[in-house]
Scaffold this motif. Structure first.
Motif, PDB file in Angstrom:
ATOM      1  N   ILE A  84      20.958  49.504  67.300  1.00  0.00           N
ATOM      2  CA  ILE A  84      21.359  50.929  67.387  1.00  0.00           C
ATOM      3  C   ILE A  84      21.237  51.589  65.979  1.00  0.00           C
ATOM      4  O   ILE A  84      20.533  52.652  65.739  1.00  0.00           O
ATOM      5  N   ALA A 112      17.730  51.626  64.865  1.00  0.00           N
ATOM      6  CA  ALA A 112      16.819  52.874  65.886  1.00  0.00           C
ATOM      7  C   ALA A 112      17.008  54.180  65.388  1.00  0.00           C
ATOM      8  O   ALA A 112      16.024  54.998  65.004  1.00  0.00           O
ATOM      9  N   PHE A 138      11.940  48.232  90.025  1.00  0.00           N
ATOM     10  CA  PHE A 138      12.127  47.321  88.721  1.00  0.00           C
ATOM     11  C   PHE A 138      10.791  46.795  88.183  1.00  0.00           C
ATOM     12  O   PHE A 138      10.351  46.868  87.298  1.00  0.00           O
ATOM     13  N   SER A 152       3.175  47.763  75.778  1.00  0.00           N
ATOM     14  CA  SER A 152       3.450  46.979  74.611  1.00  0.00           C
ATOM     15  C   SER A 152       2.309  45.785  74.330  1.00  0.00           C
ATOM     16  O   SER A 152       2.627  44.902  73.632  1.00  0.00           O
ATOM     17  N   SER A 209       6.596  54.784  66.580  1.00  0.00           N
ATOM     18  CA  SER A 209       7.703  54.106  67.458  1.00  0.00           C
ATOM     19  C   SER A 209       8.402  54.911  68.407  1.00  0.00           C
ATOM     20  O   SER A 209       9.320  55.021  69.268  1.00  0.00           O
ATOM     21  N   VAL A 210       8.847  56.329  67.630  1.00  0.00           N
ATOM     22  CA  VAL A 210       9.898  57.232  68.259  1.00  0.00           C
ATOM     23  C   VAL A 210       9.166  57.659  69.516  1.00  0.00           C
ATOM     24  O   VAL A 210       9.747  57.715  70.742  1.00  0.00           O
ATOM     25  N   PHE A 212       7.239  56.140  71.477  1.00  0.00           N
ATOM     26  CA  PHE A 212       7.015  55.130  72.225  1.00  0.00           C
ATOM     27  C   PHE A 212       8.496  54.765  72.891  1.00  0.00           C
ATOM     28  O   PHE A 212       8.699  54.736  74.170  1.00  0.00           O
ATOM     29  N   PHE A 213       9.537  55.258  72.220  1.00  0.00           N
ATOM     30  CA  PHE A 213      11.086  55.206  72.688  1.00  0.00           C
ATOM     31  C   PHE A 213      11.045  56.260  73.752  1.00  0.00           C
ATOM     32  O   PHE A 213      11.791  55.959  75.004  1.00  0.00           O
ATOM     33  N   VAL A 221       9.333  55.325  76.815  1.00  0.00           N
ATOM     34  CA  VAL A 221       9.956  54.199  77.582  1.00  0.00           C
ATOM     35  C   VAL A 221      11.530  54.639  78.135  1.00  0.00           C
ATOM     36  O   VAL A 221      11.744  54.470  79.527  1.00  0.00           O
ATOM     37  N   THR A 222      12.167  55.534  77.497  1.00  0.00           N
ATOM     38  CA  THR A 222      13.303  56.096  77.947  1.00  0.00           C
ATOM     39  C   THR A 222      13.081  57.022  79.176  1.00  0.00           C
ATOM     40  O   THR A 222      13.657  56.962  80.313  1.00  0.00           O
ATOM     41  N   SER A 230      12.732  54.828  82.045  1.00  0.00           N
ATOM     42  CA  SER A 230      13.972  54.244  82.540  1.00  0.00           C
ATOM     43  C   SER A 230      14.819  55.170  83.349  1.00  0.00           C
ATOM     44  O   SER A 230      15.329  54.749  84.575  1.00  0.00           O
ATOM     45  N   MET A 264      16.020  55.097  87.432  1.00  0.00           N
ATOM     46  CA  MET A 264      17.147  55.281  87.572  1.00  0.00           C
ATOM     47  C   MET A 264      17.413  56.105  88.648  1.00  0.00           C
ATOM     48  O   MET A 264      17.959  56.052  89.762  1.00  0.00           O
ATOM     49  N   LEU A 306      17.538  50.366  76.506  1.00  0.00           N
ATOM     50  CA  LEU A 306      16.276  51.184  76.671  1.00  0.00           C
ATOM     51  C   LEU A 306      15.351  51.005  75.262  1.00  0.00           C
ATOM     52  O   LEU A 306      14.298  51.405  75.315  1.00  0.00           O
ATOM     53  N   PRO A 323      13.079  49.736  73.031  1.00  0.00           N
ATOM     54  CA  PRO A 323      11.968  48.673  72.983  1.00  0.00           C
ATOM     55  C   PRO A 323      12.116  47.632  71.869  1.00  0.00           C
ATOM     56  O   PRO A 323      12.539  48.367  70.568  1.00  0.00           O
ATOM     57  N   ILE A 342      10.885  48.837  68.112  1.00  0.00           N
ATOM     58  CA  ILE A 342      11.504  49.962  67.346  1.00  0.00           C
ATOM     59  C   ILE A 342      12.376  49.663  66.109  1.00  0.00           C
ATOM     60  O   ILE A 342      11.746  50.224  64.965  1.00  0.00           O
ATOM     61  N   PRO A 343      13.363  48.518  66.080  1.00  0.00           N
ATOM     62  CA  PRO A 343      14.023  48.350  64.885  1.00  0.00           C
ATOM     63  C   PRO A 343      13.437  47.654  64.151  1.00  0.00           C
ATOM     64  O   PRO A 343      13.948  47.213  62.796  1.00  0.00           O
TER      65      PRO A 343
END
Lengths: 316, 277, 382
Positions: A46, A49, A234, A245, A286-287, A289-290, A293-294, A297, A301, B118, B120, B123-124
């Motif tokens: 976290i 990130a 899934f 990726s 990468s942000v 990318f995040f 992906v979020t 997801s 859901m 969530l 990937p 990222i980090p």
């Protein structure tokens, strides 16, 4: 760790309150047991990130001193950079080929295998690529797809077709990589579908038989497909993320070439971040990318929630 | 089951499965054949490479002498094992606490875990790379292992397993003198065994085959893992263009994992099935 | 082995807005077998968990052998708990399940390790002593042949015995059992009940046994504590409880399986008026309140319809139950009764027969509508 076993909880909580409190003892234990994971979660997932998020608004660069806040410049550059646009297009193309093929093929194989007498044999064959070292097998693929002397072109020539320069032709390279991607993902998807199939009660098939859907497509549409819905969602998300990726085959076989035709998002991110050390720009990639992906997801859901509600309403 | 299928549809289904199975297995077959064939004969225009004893000795000899392949594999083994052991050691107690103990902060931690799911894995990596570089840890086992020892996937998977475990057994254990930590290790870990096996396969396969992170943090050949080693062999002097030796290396690197995987595939599927309930 | 007495003082427990337990006081003598009896949800299991230390009481104290337990962790309370679901460790063999409490208490964590543990001084001896005790216990429970099995490979009855073995092996001073027979089939339940009684006789451990089955409570206990709605209503020996229920709830709960109840107006001159006939019973009727007359089917007699003093009734149904039969009858004004008579006699009755019902006044109770029954001249247990 072994020694901590022997500290009685009562000695950790001296009887100041005059009363042993099971809830308090459990709360203490809960904290102690979850502290390592919590710290590592913050330090390794976290925290970084969040840091990446901030870095994406700077011109940070490894090796250069001084960081400046530059607003959304990295993002605007990303949107206007023809190189990045190219790698986005390549990635989209790759995903568009790999995802439906790998899912459809995996599902087909799972359904056919579940009814086959040679299930173990087939499963093993389809399973092989999942465990394989992609770097080693990519090399084998490269040789098989060799522009003049590889197995694929020898076969094509035997059949009277003209050779294809699979990995060295900008028009075909990304499709060749996609084929390798499909080859690697089918087995994994098959396993997930097989796991899902094994949870469908046999009674449902018996009921379907009595209702007249006794074979083939009818029974697949009536029982198998609806019952597999959660697994399918899934598998779809997993496959999209893994296709998005893609890295190994690009890094090993094409390094983004020929003529940038196989430069994909993650490879661009790697080059920007760890070859050119443009940390700020790589962070912005990468942000994005995040966020992507979020978004996926969340969609997953929502879809599975709707399915669950539909199921709860008696849809089975 | 058999009643529902006509013989013609069974033939079609076998044909589909066999074709697919051949495509799946073909690169492995080709890799093995090429690893046994002299370099000069691999691309001689014949459909498949033709193995010879001399070619086999040559290729495997080169793979083992031109690069420290065994060293790469040992590195990969150490790294995978260290990652797996630490991941489980950290995730099991946390999963147990999240499933069965109520403590302040539990809801926040649960949200953190879900958020972590969530993110990937790439990222980090930039901040972690910077931190490793600043502390002089690049080109070390620590650099290969540390970023991966927390697996939110494992925590989540184990928690899901533990939630359904009967509370009375835990009460019995508390009366029998188990501490909460020994409950986690001596009762919950064995109870979650199918999930642990599934997760272990996931983890080992992912990290044995990972190229991205070793490429980022390793430049010293002594510290390379198997995947990175093969990639390096492709470019390094003797490997470049020596497809036979490269394939011999590929066979050596792939064999342990594939055989382990095939051995465990039943458990793997079982863990996945149980994990969905 | 020395058993301990157990004192429960004024225990209270709330879950949210609900009083689960209110002012429970109970003294259990050393070696005594006391059953907590009550309907599900009455709080009896909560009381047991409070005694074990698995739950904390909001008020009150638990003492064992004069020692306050409130500040003591469950595992240090020197008591054993048998759970309704048996709560066996699923991954351990029968042997290891029974050994678990000994291993966790007597071996340090280093000594518990497989190889290193054997090298430590004293560990071998202690391990041998543990094995010896496990063997003794398993012999007592006839589990010797099953020692290597996992719980999943055992029948319900076998699991139950393993759970007992795990509780017994460390010779606790107090046994707590939470409906341990509830998951067994009828025949096995009665058999195991006998086993528990035998073991208690041999070991003389103070035992608190929770059940909702009055037959089980009566068969096993020295005394039965009846709990309703979080309150302890009555503590008495089974025979006394049967004869002298303190209130209507207790009487109803202990009826097997029927209880005759009749709402009656306030007694006049020490007698109740029922359908025109006066019935004098032994209970003190005192305060002049209306209430309920209650008596067991076995304390009703069926006579000719014009029998003096009998209530005129009509047979509606006959249920045979082995040596006895239950005869359901309707009286005037919609009242219904059950009489228990010999099966032999019941054979001569038919539905619709008109008969007279008499009540054994010595065995009937009067429960005033405002509270507990006032006992008459018969002396009951405390």
């Amino acid at each position: 760790m072994a020694l901590a076993n022997d500290i009685p909880l009562s000695s950790l909580a001296p009887n100041t309150a005059g009363s042993y409190r099971p809830a308090r003892a459990q709360a203490q234990a809960g904290i102690i047991l979850s502290v390592p994971a919590t710290l590592l979660l913050v330090a390794l997932v976290i925290g970084p990130a969040i840091l990446v998020f901030f870095l994406s608004f700077t011109n940070a660069s490894l090796g250069l001193a001084g960081i400046q806040f530059i607003g959304v410049a990295n993002y605007t550059r990303m949107l206007t950079d023809p190189g990045f646009a190219q790698s986005l297009r390549n990635t989209a193309l790759y995903v568009a080929v790999v995802v439906p093929t790998a899912i459809g093929w995996g599902l087909l194989v799972a359904v056919l295998i579940a009814r086959s007498r040679f299930a173990v044999l087939y499963r093993t064959a389809y399973f092989l690529p999942v465990a394989a070292s992609l770097v080693a097998l990519a090399t084998a693929w490269e040789a098989i797809l060799h522009p003049s002397l590889g197995f694929a072109n020898t076969l094509l020539q035997l059949l009277g077709a003209s050779p294809v320069r699979f990995l060295s032709d900008p028009a075909t390279a990304i499709y060749a990589l996609a084929a390798i991607g499909v080859w690697q993902l089918v087995g994994f998807n098959m396993i997930l579908f097989l796991a899902g199939l094994s949870t469908i009660p046999e009674e449902l098939y018996e009921a379907a038989t009595i209702d007249g859907a006794d074979r083939g497509l009818k029974r697949f549409l009536l029982v198998t497909w609806p019952m597999l819905a959660p697994v399918t969602v899934f598998v779809t998300v997993m496959t999209i993320i893994r296709a998005f990726s893609v890295f190994e085959t690009v890094a090993v076989l094409t390094q983004g070439g020929p003529m940038k035709s196989t430069s994909v998002v993650l490879y661009t991110f790697y080059e920007e971040g760890f070859r050119f050390f443009r940390v700020g720009y790589a962070s912005a990639i990468s942000v994005s990318f995040f966020v992507f992906v979020t978004f996926l997801s969340l969609v997953q859901m929502r879809v599975s929630e709707r399915r669950a509600r539909w199921k709860a309403n008696g849809g089975q | 089951m058999i009643l529902g299928q006509s013989s013609s549809s069974r033939i079609v289904s076998h044909a589909v499965l066999v074709t697919g199975a051949i495509i799946m297995a073909f690169p492995f077959l080709w890799m093995i054949l090429a690893s046994l064939t002299p370099q000069s004969e691999i691309f001689d225009g014949s459909l498949l490479p033709t193995p010879t004893l001399h070619g086999a000795i040559d290729n495997y000899g080169t793979a083992l002498s031109a690069i420290p392949l065994l060293r790469f594999m040992a590195n990969g083994f150490v790294v995978c094992l260290a990652i797996l052991v630490l991941q489980i050691a950290i995730a099991i107690p946390c999963g147990y606490a999240l499933a069965k103990l109520s403590f302040p902060g539990r809801p926040i931690l649960l949200v953190g875990v879900l958020l972590g799911l969530l993110v990937p894995v790439q990222i980090p990596t930039i901040p972690i790379y910077i931190a490793l570089a600043k502390s002089g840890l690049l080109d070390s086992y620590a650099a290969l292992v540390l970023p991966w020892i927390i697996s939110v996937f494992a925590i989540f998977l184990f928690r899901q397993f533990f939630v359904t475990f009967p509370d009375e057994v835990l009460d019995a254990a508390r009366l029998d003198g188990f501490s909460e930590l020994s409950i986690a290790w001596r009762i919950m870990l064995p109870a979650a065994w199918p999930a642990v096996v599934s997760f272990s396969i996931f983890s080992i396969v992912a990290h044995w085959n990972d190229l991205y992170w070793p490429m980022v943090v390793i430049t010293n050949p002594d510290m390379m893992t198997a995947s990175l080693g093969i990639a390096y062999f492709r470019q390094a002097g003797e490997g470049a263009g020596n497809v036979g030796a490269l394939m011999a290396g590929g066979v050596l690197v792939t064999a342990p994992l594939v055989s382990f995987f095939l051995l465990m595939q039943k458990h793997f599927i079982r863990g996945l099935v149980l994990g969905r309930h | 082995m020395a058993a301990l007495d157990l004192h429960i003082d004024d225990i209270g427990k709330r879950f949210g807005a609900i009083d689960v337990l209110r002012g429970i006081c109970l003294r259990v003598a050393a070696g005594e077998f006391v059953t907590l009896l009550g309907p599900s949800g009455c709080g009896k299991s909560t009381l047991l968990r409070i005694i074990a230390g698995l739950e904390r009481a909001d008020q009150g104290h638990v003492r064992a052998g004069g020692r306050g337990l409130d500040a003591v962790a469950p595992k240090d309370r020197d008591l054993a708990f048998v759970f309704q679901s048996y709560a066996l460790y699923p991954h351990l063999s029968v042997h290891d399940n029974i050994a678990a409490p000994l291993v966790m208490r007597e071996l340090s964590s280093l000594e518990r390790l497989p190889v290193i543990g054997a090298l430590l001084p004293g560990a071998i001896q202690r391990k041998r002593s543990i094995q010896e005790r496990v063997r003794q216990t398993s012999g007592l429970l006839k589990l010797d042949a099953l020692l290597e099995r996992r719980p999943s490979a055992l029948s319900g009855g076998q699991r139950q015995r393993v759970a007992l073995g795990r509780a017994m092996v460390r010779k606790p001073k107090i046994f707590l059992m939470d409906e341990p027979l509830a998951n067994l089939d009828a025949a096995l339940r009665i058999h195991t009940r006998g086993e528990i009684a035998r073991l208690h006789k041999e070991m003389e451990t103070t035992t608190i046994f929770v059940t909702h089955d009055q037959a089980e409570a009566a068969a096993l206990s020295d005394r039965v504590a009846v709990i309703f709605g979080g309150e302890l209503r009555q503590v008495a020996a089974p025979a006394d409880l049967y004869r002298e229920p303190v209130d209507l709830d207790v009487a109803r709960f202990l009826a097997q399986p029927f209880l005759n109840e009749l709402a009656v107006a306030a007694p006049i001159g020490g007698a109740l008026m029922i359908g025109g006939s006066r019935i004098i019973i032994r209970d003190a009727l005192g305060s002049g309140l209306a209430g309920t007359l209650a008596f067991r089917p076995e304390h009703a007699t069926l006579a000719e319809k014009d029998h003096p003093g009998a209530l005129p009734v009509r047979v509606t149904r006959i249920e045979h139950a082995g040596i006895d039969a239950h005869v359901f009858v309707d009286a005037e004004a919609g009242a219904q009764f059950v009489a228990r008579i010999s099966a032999e006699r019941a054979r001569s009755l038919r539905d619709g027969d008109n008969l007279g019902l008499t009540i054994d006044a010595e065995q009937a109770w009067f429960f005033p509508s405002n509270g507990s029954r006032q006992r008459g001249d018969h002396s009951g247990a405390a």
